[in-house]
Design a protein around this motif. Structure first.
Motif, short mmCIF file in Angstrom:
data_model
loop_
_atom_site.label_atom_id
_atom_site.label_comp_id
_atom_site.label_asym_id
_atom_site.label_seq_id
_atom_site.Cartn_x
_atom_site.Cartn_y
_atom_site.Cartn_z
N PHE A 215 12.65 42.85 -20.74
CA PHE A 215 13.95 42.94 -19.91
C PHE A 215 15.07 43.16 -21.23
N LEU A 216 15.28 42.43 -22.29
CA LEU A 216 16.36 42.92 -22.90
C LEU A 216 16.84 43.99 -22.80
N PHE A 217 15.88 44.83 -23.44
CA PHE A 217 16.13 46.60 -23.52
C PHE A 217 16.16 46.99 -22.15
N LEU B 225 20.30 48.40 -21.41
CA LEU B 225 20.04 49.99 -21.00
C LEU B 225 21.08 50.05 -19.15
N HIS B 226 20.77 49.00 -18.81
CA HIS B 226 21.15 48.92 -17.60
C HIS B 226 22.98 48.92 -17.60
N VAL B 227 23.41 48.14 -18.27
CA VAL B 227 24.78 47.46 -18.58
C VAL B 227 25.47 48.90 -19.62
N LYS C 32 28.81 53.41 -19.06
CA LYS C 32 28.83 54.89 -19.20
C LYS C 32 29.75 56.19 -18.13
N GLY C 33 29.04 55.27 -17.25
CA GLY C 33 29.15 55.73 -15.31
C GLY C 33 30.60 55.53 -15.01
N VAL C 34 31.40 54.31 -15.62
CA VAL C 34 32.84 53.97 -15.50
C VAL C 34 33.50 54.29 -15.95
#
Length: 329
Positions: free
Chosen positions: A86-88, A92-94, A99-101
Protein backbone atom coordinates in the motif's frame (compact mmCIF):
# COMPACT_ATOMS: atom_id res chain seq x y z
CA UNK A 1 -6.46 0.56 5.36
CA UNK A 2 -6.55 2.15 8.82
CA UNK A 3 -10.09 0.98 9.52
CA UNK A 4 -8.96 -2.62 9.11
CA UNK A 5 -6.53 -2.40 12.06
CA UNK A 6 -7.85 -3.56 15.44
CA UNK A 7 -6.79 -0.37 17.25
CA UNK A 8 -8.84 1.78 14.88
CA UNK A 9 -12.04 -0.30 14.87
CA UNK A 10 -13.72 1.84 17.60
CA UNK A 11 -13.18 4.91 15.36
CA UNK A 12 -14.39 3.23 12.19
CA UNK A 13 -17.20 5.72 11.53
CA UNK A 14 -15.04 8.78 12.23
CA UNK A 15 -12.21 7.58 9.99
CA UNK A 16 -14.66 6.69 7.23
CA UNK A 17 -16.19 10.17 7.34
CA UNK A 18 -12.77 11.86 7.31
CA UNK A 19 -11.61 9.75 4.37
CA UNK A 20 -14.80 10.60 2.45
CA UNK A 21 -14.32 14.32 3.08
CA UNK A 22 -10.67 14.13 1.94
CA UNK A 23 -11.67 12.22 -1.17
CA UNK A 24 -14.33 14.83 -1.95
CA UNK A 25 -11.82 17.67 -1.52
CA UNK A 26 -9.44 15.86 -3.86
CA UNK A 27 -12.24 15.51 -6.42
CA UNK A 28 -13.08 19.21 -6.24
CA UNK A 29 -9.42 20.19 -6.72
CA UNK A 30 -9.07 17.75 -9.61
CA UNK A 31 -12.20 19.09 -11.28
CA UNK A 32 -10.96 22.68 -11.02
CA UNK A 33 -7.63 21.91 -12.66
CA UNK A 34 -8.90 19.40 -15.22
CA UNK A 35 -10.42 22.03 -17.50
CA UNK A 36 -7.16 24.02 -17.68
CA UNK A 37 -5.14 20.90 -18.40
CA UNK A 38 -7.62 19.78 -21.07
CA UNK A 39 -7.45 23.20 -22.71
CA UNK A 40 -3.65 22.94 -22.61
CA UNK A 41 -3.72 19.79 -24.74
CA UNK A 42 -6.37 21.16 -27.14
CA UNK A 43 -3.93 23.00 -29.38
CA UNK A 44 -6.45 23.24 -32.23
CA UNK A 45 -9.29 24.37 -30.00
CA UNK A 46 -10.85 20.89 -30.04
CA UNK A 47 -11.52 20.69 -26.30
CA UNK A 48 -14.53 18.38 -26.74
CA UNK A 49 -12.49 15.78 -28.67
CA UNK A 50 -9.63 15.89 -26.20
CA UNK A 51 -12.03 15.57 -23.27
CA UNK A 52 -13.78 12.57 -24.84
CA UNK A 53 -10.49 10.78 -25.49
CA UNK A 54 -9.30 11.59 -21.97
CA UNK A 55 -12.47 10.07 -20.49
CA UNK A 56 -12.04 6.93 -22.58
CA UNK A 57 -8.42 6.56 -21.45
CA UNK A 58 -9.44 7.15 -17.84
CA UNK A 59 -12.07 4.38 -18.10
CA UNK A 60 -9.52 1.97 -19.55
CA UNK A 61 -6.98 2.77 -16.84
CA UNK A 62 -9.66 2.33 -14.16
CA UNK A 63 -10.50 -1.15 -15.48
CA UNK A 64 -6.81 -2.08 -15.44
CA UNK A 65 -6.60 -0.78 -11.88
CA UNK A 66 -9.55 -2.93 -10.80
CA UNK A 67 -7.94 -6.01 -12.34
CA UNK A 68 -4.66 -5.20 -10.65
CA UNK A 69 -6.44 -4.68 -7.33
CA UNK A 70 -8.12 -8.08 -7.58
CA UNK A 71 -4.76 -9.69 -8.28
CA UNK A 72 -3.10 -8.05 -5.29
CA UNK A 73 -6.08 -8.92 -3.06
CA UNK A 74 -5.64 -12.61 -3.87
CA UNK A 75 -1.87 -12.45 -3.54
CA UNK A 76 -1.79 -10.63 -0.19
CA UNK A 77 -3.28 -12.67 2.64
CA UNK A 78 -2.37 -10.69 5.77
CA UNK A 79 -2.58 -6.98 6.70
CA UNK A 80 1.11 -7.07 7.62
CA UNK A 81 2.06 -7.83 4.04
CA UNK A 82 -0.49 -5.34 2.68
CA UNK A 83 1.06 -2.28 4.33
CA UNK A 84 4.38 -2.26 2.39
CA UNK A 85 2.50 -2.75 -0.90
CA UNK A 86 0.00 0.00 0.00
CA UNK A 87 2.73 2.47 0.94
CA UNK A 88 4.77 1.66 -2.16
CA UNK A 89 1.82 2.07 -4.54
CA UNK A 90 0.72 5.29 -2.81
CA UNK A 91 4.23 6.77 -3.08
CA UNK A 92 4.41 5.68 -6.74
CA UNK A 93 1.02 7.29 -7.42
CA UNK A 94 2.02 10.61 -5.81
CA UNK A 95 5.38 10.63 -7.62
CA UNK A 96 3.73 9.91 -10.98
CA UNK A 97 1.26 12.77 -10.43
CA UNK A 98 4.11 15.11 -9.47
CA UNK A 99 6.11 14.25 -12.60
CA UNK A 100 3.01 14.70 -14.72
CA UNK A 101 2.26 18.14 -13.28
CA UNK A 102 5.82 19.47 -13.63
CA UNK A 103 5.92 18.23 -17.23
CA UNK A 104 3.02 20.50 -18.21
CA UNK A 105 3.88 23.62 -20.15
CA UNK A 106 0.94 25.96 -19.69
CA UNK A 107 0.53 29.17 -21.69
CA UNK A 108 -1.82 30.99 -19.31
CA UNK A 109 -0.52 33.42 -16.71
CA UNK A 110 -1.06 32.72 -13.02
CA UNK A 111 0.53 34.46 -10.06
CA UNK A 112 3.74 32.41 -10.11
CA UNK A 113 4.32 32.54 -13.86
CA UNK A 114 3.47 36.25 -14.04
CA UNK A 115 5.80 36.95 -11.10
CA UNK A 116 8.67 35.10 -12.81
CA UNK A 117 8.06 36.98 -16.05
CA UNK A 118 7.89 40.41 -14.43
CA UNK A 119 10.92 40.00 -12.17
CA UNK A 120 13.03 38.71 -15.07
CA UNK A 121 11.84 41.59 -17.24
CA UNK A 122 12.60 44.23 -14.59
CA UNK A 123 16.11 42.87 -13.96
CA UNK A 124 16.89 42.69 -17.66
CA UNK A 125 15.30 46.08 -18.31
CA UNK A 126 17.39 47.81 -15.63
CA UNK A 127 20.61 46.22 -16.88
CA UNK A 128 19.87 46.98 -20.55
CA UNK A 129 18.96 50.60 -19.82
CA UNK A 130 22.17 51.13 -17.82
CA UNK A 131 24.27 49.57 -20.59
CA UNK A 132 22.51 51.60 -23.30
CA UNK A 133 22.46 54.86 -21.38
CA UNK A 134 25.08 56.42 -23.64
CA UNK A 135 23.46 55.27 -26.89
CA UNK A 136 20.20 56.45 -28.45
CA UNK A 137 19.02 53.00 -29.52
CA UNK A 138 16.08 51.51 -27.58
CA UNK A 139 17.04 48.67 -25.24
CA UNK A 140 16.14 45.15 -26.38
CA UNK A 141 13.44 43.44 -24.37
CA UNK A 142 13.66 39.83 -23.35
CA UNK A 143 10.81 37.82 -21.94
CA UNK A 144 10.91 34.28 -20.73
CA UNK A 145 9.11 31.80 -22.95
CA UNK A 146 6.63 29.27 -21.52
CA UNK A 147 9.24 26.52 -21.79
CA UNK A 148 11.75 28.63 -19.85
CA UNK A 149 9.21 29.51 -17.18
CA UNK A 150 8.31 25.83 -16.80
CA UNK A 151 11.85 25.02 -15.67
CA UNK A 152 11.66 27.71 -12.96
CA UNK A 153 8.21 26.93 -11.60
CA UNK A 154 7.82 25.27 -8.20
CA UNK A 155 4.80 23.15 -7.38
CA UNK A 156 4.74 24.31 -3.76
CA UNK A 157 5.40 28.01 -4.47
CA UNK A 158 1.73 29.14 -4.80
CA UNK A 159 0.88 27.60 -1.43
CA UNK A 160 4.00 29.09 0.16
CA UNK A 161 3.22 32.55 -1.27
CA UNK A 162 -0.35 32.31 0.02
CA UNK A 163 0.78 31.37 3.53
CA UNK A 164 3.30 34.25 3.65
CA UNK A 165 0.91 36.71 1.93
CA UNK A 166 3.57 37.51 -0.64
CA UNK A 167 1.15 38.19 -3.49
CA UNK A 168 -1.44 41.00 -3.59
CA UNK A 169 -5.10 40.42 -2.89
CA UNK A 170 -6.73 41.22 -6.21
CA UNK A 171 -10.27 42.47 -6.57
CA UNK A 172 -10.99 43.31 -2.93
CA UNK A 173 -13.60 45.72 -1.54
CA UNK A 174 -12.95 49.39 -0.83
CA UNK A 175 -13.76 48.82 2.84
CA UNK A 176 -10.83 46.37 3.08
CA UNK A 177 -8.43 49.31 2.64
CA UNK A 178 -9.52 50.67 6.05
CA UNK A 179 -8.63 54.26 5.14
CA UNK A 180 -9.35 56.79 7.92
CA UNK A 181 -11.50 59.05 5.73
CA UNK A 182 -12.95 59.33 2.25
CA UNK A 183 -10.43 62.06 1.41
CA UNK A 184 -7.62 59.49 1.44
CA UNK A 185 -9.55 57.29 -0.96
CA UNK A 186 -10.33 60.29 -3.14
CA UNK A 187 -6.63 61.16 -3.27
CA UNK A 188 -5.77 57.67 -4.54
CA UNK A 189 -8.66 57.57 -7.01
CA UNK A 190 -8.59 61.09 -8.45
CA UNK A 191 -4.95 62.15 -7.97
CA UNK A 192 -2.80 59.01 -8.30
CA UNK A 193 -4.86 56.44 -10.23
CA UNK A 194 -6.90 58.89 -12.30
CA UNK A 195 -6.38 57.10 -15.61
CA UNK A 196 -6.23 53.58 -14.24
CA UNK A 197 -8.89 50.94 -13.75
CA UNK A 198 -7.45 50.00 -10.37
CA UNK A 199 -5.94 51.38 -7.20
CA UNK A 200 -3.34 49.71 -5.00
CA UNK A 201 -2.69 50.23 -1.31
CA UNK A 202 -1.78 48.38 1.89
CA UNK A 203 -3.95 46.62 4.43
CA UNK A 204 -3.24 48.17 7.86
CA UNK A 205 -4.16 44.94 9.66
CA UNK A 206 -2.09 42.43 7.68
CA UNK A 207 0.35 44.61 5.72
CA UNK A 208 -0.70 42.86 2.53
CA UNK A 209 -1.09 44.66 -0.77
CA UNK A 210 -4.72 45.17 -1.76
CA UNK A 211 -6.00 46.00 -5.25
CA UNK A 212 -9.43 47.53 -5.90
CA UNK A 213 -10.66 47.46 -9.50
CA UNK A 214 -13.00 49.88 -11.18
CA UNK A 215 -15.92 48.59 -13.20
CA UNK A 216 -14.86 47.48 -16.68
CA UNK A 217 -11.33 46.41 -15.71
CA UNK A 218 -9.81 44.14 -18.37
CA UNK A 219 -7.21 41.34 -18.05
CA UNK A 220 -4.61 43.92 -19.11
CA UNK A 221 -5.61 46.09 -16.15
CA UNK A 222 -5.34 43.09 -13.82
CA UNK A 223 -1.87 42.34 -15.12
CA UNK A 224 -0.87 46.00 -14.79
CA UNK A 225 -1.94 46.06 -11.13
CA UNK A 226 0.00 42.85 -10.56
CA UNK A 227 2.98 44.40 -12.35
CA UNK A 228 2.97 47.31 -9.89
CA UNK A 229 2.87 44.90 -6.94
CA UNK A 230 5.91 43.06 -8.32
CA UNK A 231 7.64 46.37 -9.07
CA UNK A 232 7.19 47.31 -5.41
CA UNK A 233 8.80 44.02 -4.34
CA UNK A 234 11.60 44.73 -6.82
CA UNK A 235 12.21 48.27 -5.53
CA UNK A 236 11.64 47.54 -1.83
CA UNK A 237 12.58 43.90 -1.11
CA UNK A 238 12.76 44.69 2.60
CA UNK A 239 9.11 45.79 2.67
CA UNK A 240 7.60 42.49 3.83
CA UNK A 241 3.96 42.25 5.00
CA UNK A 242 5.22 42.27 8.59
CA UNK A 243 7.25 45.43 8.02
CA UNK A 244 4.31 47.09 6.28
CA UNK A 245 1.99 46.13 9.14
CA UNK A 246 4.41 47.62 11.68
CA UNK A 247 4.70 50.79 9.63
CA UNK A 248 0.94 51.06 9.28
CA UNK A 249 0.42 50.53 12.99
CA UNK A 250 2.54 53.46 14.08
CA UNK A 251 0.77 56.30 15.87
CA UNK A 252 1.64 58.82 13.22
CA UNK A 253 -0.14 56.62 10.72
CA UNK A 254 -3.71 55.91 11.75
CA UNK A 255 -4.27 58.06 14.84
CA UNK A 256 -2.91 61.17 13.13
CA UNK A 257 -5.03 60.40 10.07
CA UNK A 258 -1.95 60.13 7.88
CA UNK A 259 -2.58 56.60 6.69
CA UNK A 260 -1.00 55.44 4.47
CA UNK A 261 2.24 56.28 6.25
CA UNK A 262 4.88 58.34 4.39
CA UNK A 263 7.06 55.28 3.77
CA UNK A 264 4.21 53.17 2.41
CA UNK A 265 2.90 56.02 0.29
CA UNK A 266 6.38 56.52 -1.15
CA UNK A 267 6.53 52.83 -2.04
CA UNK A 268 3.14 53.07 -3.76
CA UNK A 269 4.08 56.18 -5.75
CA UNK A 270 7.54 54.92 -6.78
CA UNK A 271 6.22 51.56 -7.89
CA UNK A 272 3.41 53.25 -9.81
CA UNK A 273 5.93 55.51 -11.54
CA UNK A 274 7.93 52.45 -12.60
CA UNK A 275 4.72 50.79 -13.80
CA UNK A 276 3.76 53.79 -15.93
CA UNK A 277 7.16 53.78 -17.66
CA UNK A 278 7.85 50.03 -17.89
CA UNK A 279 4.53 48.26 -18.27
CA UNK A 280 3.81 49.43 -21.87
CA UNK A 281 7.11 47.89 -23.00
CA UNK A 282 6.40 44.75 -21.02
CA UNK A 283 2.92 44.41 -22.50
CA UNK A 284 4.19 45.05 -26.04
CA UNK A 285 6.86 42.39 -25.67
CA UNK A 286 4.30 40.04 -24.15
CA UNK A 287 1.97 40.48 -27.11
CA UNK A 288 4.80 40.10 -29.62
CA UNK A 289 5.99 36.90 -27.98
CA UNK A 290 9.19 38.38 -26.55
CA UNK A 291 12.01 39.99 -28.53
CA UNK A 292 15.71 39.41 -28.31
CA UNK A 293 18.01 41.80 -30.08
CA UNK A 294 15.13 43.06 -32.20
CA UNK A 295 13.98 39.58 -33.27
CA UNK A 296 11.04 37.49 -32.25
CA UNK A 297 12.05 35.48 -29.20
CA UNK A 298 8.82 33.69 -28.44
CA UNK A 299 8.03 32.00 -31.73
CA UNK A 300 4.94 29.81 -31.39
CA UNK A 301 5.33 29.80 -27.61
CA UNK A 302 3.18 32.83 -26.94
CA UNK A 303 1.37 33.57 -23.76
CA UNK A 304 -2.41 33.46 -23.64
CA UNK A 305 -3.55 37.00 -22.80
CA UNK A 306 -7.32 36.77 -23.21
CA UNK A 307 -7.59 35.85 -19.53
CA UNK A 308 -5.17 35.82 -16.63
CA UNK A 309 -5.51 33.63 -13.54
CA UNK A 310 -4.32 35.99 -10.82
CA UNK A 311 -6.96 35.06 -8.26
CA UNK A 312 -8.94 38.25 -8.92
CA UNK A 313 -12.15 38.62 -6.95
CA UNK A 314 -15.42 39.89 -8.34
CA UNK A 315 -15.71 43.14 -6.37
CA UNK A 316 -15.69 46.30 -8.52
CA UNK A 317 -15.95 50.00 -7.74
CA UNK A 318 -18.97 51.25 -9.66
CA UNK A 319 -19.18 54.68 -11.31
CA UNK A 320 -22.01 55.74 -8.98
CA UNK A 321 -19.77 55.19 -5.95
CA UNK A 322 -17.04 57.31 -7.55
CA UNK A 323 -19.50 60.16 -8.11
CA UNK A 324 -20.46 60.06 -4.44
CA UNK A 325 -16.78 60.26 -3.48
CA UNK A 326 -16.29 63.27 -5.76
CA UNK A 327 -19.13 65.07 -4.02
CA UNK A 328 -17.49 64.48 -0.62
CA UNK A 329 -14.14 65.91 -1.72
Amino acid sequence: MLTGLPIFKPSFLLLTCISTVCKTMCGVAAGCTKSSITAHFALEGNIADVSAKENAQETAVTLLGICGGLFFAQWIASPTAAWPVFLFLTALHVYANYKGVVALQLFSLNTQRASLLIHHFLKHDVRSRSSNASSHSPPPFLLLTPSQVKTREKVYQPLWSWLLAQQPLMGCRVSDLSLPSSSHLSYLLFRVYTREKYLLSFSPSSGRLLVVFRAGASPQDELKAFFQAQAMRFLYPELTPRRAREEAGKERGREAAEWPSPMLMKAVLKSYEMTVHRFPSFWEALVDGGRKEGKEGGGKERWELKRVNLGTGGWRLMSGEEKELKKKR
